[in-house]
Motif scaffolding. Structure first.
Motif, PDB file in Angstrom:
ATOM      1  N   PHE A  16      -5.437   5.919 -12.445  1.00  0.00           N
ATOM      2  CA  PHE A  16      -4.235   6.467 -11.292  1.00  0.00           C
ATOM      3  C   PHE A  16      -3.725   5.902 -12.086  1.00  0.00           C
ATOM      4  O   PHE A  16      -4.412   4.132 -12.919  1.00  0.00           O
ATOM      5  N   GLN A  17      -2.074   5.620 -12.392  1.00  0.00           N
ATOM      6  CA  GLN A  17      -1.636   4.531 -12.611  1.00  0.00           C
ATOM      7  C   GLN A  17      -0.419   4.311 -11.559  1.00  0.00           C
ATOM      8  O   GLN A  17       0.299   5.106 -10.990  1.00  0.00           O
ATOM      9  N   MET A  18      -0.627   3.175 -11.165  1.00  0.00           N
ATOM     10  CA  MET A  18       0.140   2.761  -9.659  1.00  0.00           C
ATOM     11  C   MET A  18       0.861   1.744 -10.757  1.00  0.00           C
ATOM     12  O   MET A  18       0.497   0.017 -10.694  1.00  0.00           O
ATOM     13  N   THR A  19       2.388   1.603 -10.645  1.00  0.00           N
ATOM     14  CA  THR A  19       3.209   0.590 -10.520  1.00  0.00           C
ATOM     15  C   THR A  19       4.592   1.172  -9.604  1.00  0.00           C
ATOM     16  O   THR A  19       4.993   2.749  -9.415  1.00  0.00           O
ATOM     17  N   ASN A  20       5.302   0.418  -9.022  1.00  0.00           N
ATOM     18  CA  ASN A  20       6.270   0.696  -8.420  1.00  0.00           C
ATOM     19  C   ASN A  20       6.689  -0.663  -8.076  1.00  0.00           C
ATOM     20  O   ASN A  20       6.157  -1.558  -7.739  1.00  0.00           O
ATOM     21  N   GLY A  21       7.898  -0.508  -9.120  1.00  0.00           N
ATOM     22  CA  GLY A  21       8.721  -2.117  -8.954  1.00  0.00           C
ATOM     23  C   GLY A  21       9.318  -2.633  -7.774  1.00  0.00           C
ATOM     24  O   GLY A  21       9.719  -4.057  -8.134  1.00  0.00           O
ATOM     25  N   MET A  22       9.454  -1.977  -6.400  1.00  0.00           N
ATOM     26  CA  MET A  22      10.160  -2.679  -5.187  1.00  0.00           C
ATOM     27  C   MET A  22       8.487  -2.845  -4.323  1.00  0.00           C
ATOM     28  O   MET A  22       8.807  -3.170  -3.418  1.00  0.00           O
ATOM     29  N   LEU A  23       7.136  -2.137  -4.857  1.00  0.00           N
ATOM     30  CA  LEU A  23       6.734  -2.857  -3.936  1.00  0.00           C
ATOM     31  C   LEU A  23       6.287  -4.336  -4.368  1.00  0.00           C
ATOM     32  O   LEU A  23       5.857  -4.413  -5.795  1.00  0.00           O
ATOM     33  N   PRO A  24       6.487  -5.557  -3.310  1.00  0.00           N
ATOM     34  CA  PRO A  24       5.401  -6.722  -3.439  1.00  0.00           C
ATOM     35  C   PRO A  24       4.021  -6.611  -3.764  1.00  0.00           C
ATOM     36  O   PRO A  24       3.116  -5.425  -3.681  1.00  0.00           O
ATOM     37  N   HIS A  25       3.729  -7.566  -4.819  1.00  0.00           N
ATOM     38  CA  HIS A  25       2.223  -7.865  -5.549  1.00  0.00           C
ATOM     39  C   HIS A  25       1.388  -7.504  -4.960  1.00  0.00           C
ATOM     40  O   HIS A  25       0.212  -6.426  -5.214  1.00  0.00           O
ATOM     41  N   GLU A  26       1.536  -7.600  -3.882  1.00  0.00           N
ATOM     42  CA  GLU A  26      -0.021  -8.783  -2.404  1.00  0.00           C
ATOM     43  C   GLU A  26      -0.100  -6.752  -2.270  1.00  0.00           C
ATOM     44  O   GLU A  26      -1.257  -6.772  -1.391  1.00  0.00           O
ATOM     45  N   LYS A  27       1.196  -6.206  -1.808  1.00  0.00           N
ATOM     46  CA  LYS A  27       0.536  -4.870  -1.353  1.00  0.00           C
ATOM     47  C   LYS A  27       0.367  -3.755  -2.152  1.00  0.00           C
ATOM     48  O   LYS A  27      -0.440  -3.385  -2.059  1.00  0.00           O
ATOM     49  N   MET A  28       0.669  -4.417  -3.201  1.00  0.00           N
ATOM     50  CA  MET A  28       0.118  -3.522  -4.516  1.00  0.00           C
ATOM     51  C   MET A  28      -1.399  -3.214  -4.583  1.00  0.00           C
ATOM     52  O   MET A  28      -2.175  -2.577  -4.446  1.00  0.00           O
ATOM     53  N   LEU A  29      -1.987  -4.842  -4.602  1.00  0.00           N
ATOM     54  CA  LEU A  29      -2.938  -5.541  -4.671  1.00  0.00           C
ATOM     55  C   LEU A  29      -4.222  -4.569  -3.477  1.00  0.00           C
ATOM     56  O   LEU A  29      -5.416  -3.909  -3.586  1.00  0.00           O
ATOM     57  N   ARG A  30      -3.783  -4.670  -2.219  1.00  0.00           N
ATOM     58  CA  ARG A  30      -3.894  -3.977  -1.570  1.00  0.00           C
ATOM     59  C   ARG A  30      -4.039  -2.434  -1.333  1.00  0.00           C
ATOM     60  O   ARG A  30      -5.042  -2.080  -0.328  1.00  0.00           O
ATOM     61  N   ALA A  31      -3.232  -2.236  -1.433  1.00  0.00           N
ATOM     62  CA  ALA A  31      -3.628  -0.472  -1.801  1.00  0.00           C
ATOM     63  C   ALA A  31      -4.801  -0.401  -2.756  1.00  0.00           C
ATOM     64  O   ALA A  31      -6.164   0.463  -2.916  1.00  0.00           O
ATOM     65  N   ILE A  32      -4.625  -1.036  -3.834  1.00  0.00           N
ATOM     66  CA  ILE A  32      -6.399  -0.782  -5.191  1.00  0.00           C
ATOM     67  C   ILE A  32      -7.705  -1.040  -4.617  1.00  0.00           C
ATOM     68  O   ILE A  32      -8.683  -0.357  -4.234  1.00  0.00           O
ATOM     69  N   GLU A  33      -7.240  -1.795  -3.281  1.00  0.00           N
ATOM     70  CA  GLU A  33      -8.386  -2.150  -2.499  1.00  0.00           C
ATOM     71  C   GLU A  33      -8.311  -1.189  -2.076  1.00  0.00           C
ATOM     72  O   GLU A  33     -10.049  -0.976  -1.875  1.00  0.00           O
ATOM     73  N   LEU A  34      -8.045  -0.722  -0.904  1.00  0.00           N
ATOM     74  CA  LEU A  34      -8.122   0.120  -0.509  1.00  0.00           C
ATOM     75  C   LEU A  34      -8.616   1.853  -1.235  1.00  0.00           C
ATOM     76  O   LEU A  34      -9.760   2.130  -0.087  1.00  0.00           O
ATOM     77  N   LEU A  35      -8.426   1.654  -2.383  1.00  0.00           N
ATOM     78  CA  LEU A  35      -9.156   2.655  -2.972  1.00  0.00           C
ATOM     79  C   LEU A  35     -10.060   2.549  -3.460  1.00  0.00           C
ATOM     80  O   LEU A  35     -11.060   3.865  -3.309  1.00  0.00           O
ATOM     81  N   GLY A  36     -10.655   1.374  -3.287  1.00  0.00           N
ATOM     82  CA  GLY A  36     -12.566   1.026  -3.569  1.00  0.00           C
ATOM     83  C   GLY A  36     -13.142   0.955  -2.981  1.00  0.00           C
ATOM     84  O   GLY A  36     -14.495   1.468  -2.598  1.00  0.00           O
ATOM     85  N   THR A  37     -12.607   0.121  -1.362  1.00  0.00           N
ATOM     86  CA  THR A  37     -13.192   0.259   0.244  1.00  0.00           C
ATOM     87  C   THR A  37     -13.520   1.279   0.728  1.00  0.00           C
ATOM     88  O   THR A  37     -13.880   1.279   1.621  1.00  0.00           O
TER      89      THR A  37
END
Length: 55
Positions: A16-37
């Protein structure tokens, strides 16, 4: 992911390559967390365990 695995006849790894300049950092971290959990455990549960192959 499960559909891709089925269509391709099995995959051993996804990247996965997750990049989105419009998405707040906290939401990107949450998306990564959800992928793992949430996502990864469900995919592991749905697919039979396979022994790793090397060589």
């Amino acid at each position: 992911m499960l559909d891709v695995n089925e269509v391709l006849g099995g995959v051993s790894r996804l990247s996965f390559q997750m990049t989105n300049g419009m998405l707040p950092h906290e939401k990107m971290l949450r998306a990564i967390e959800l992928l793992g959990t949430e996502v990864a455990p469900r995919v592991r549960e749905a697919l039979p365990a396979r022994e790793p192959t090397f060589g």
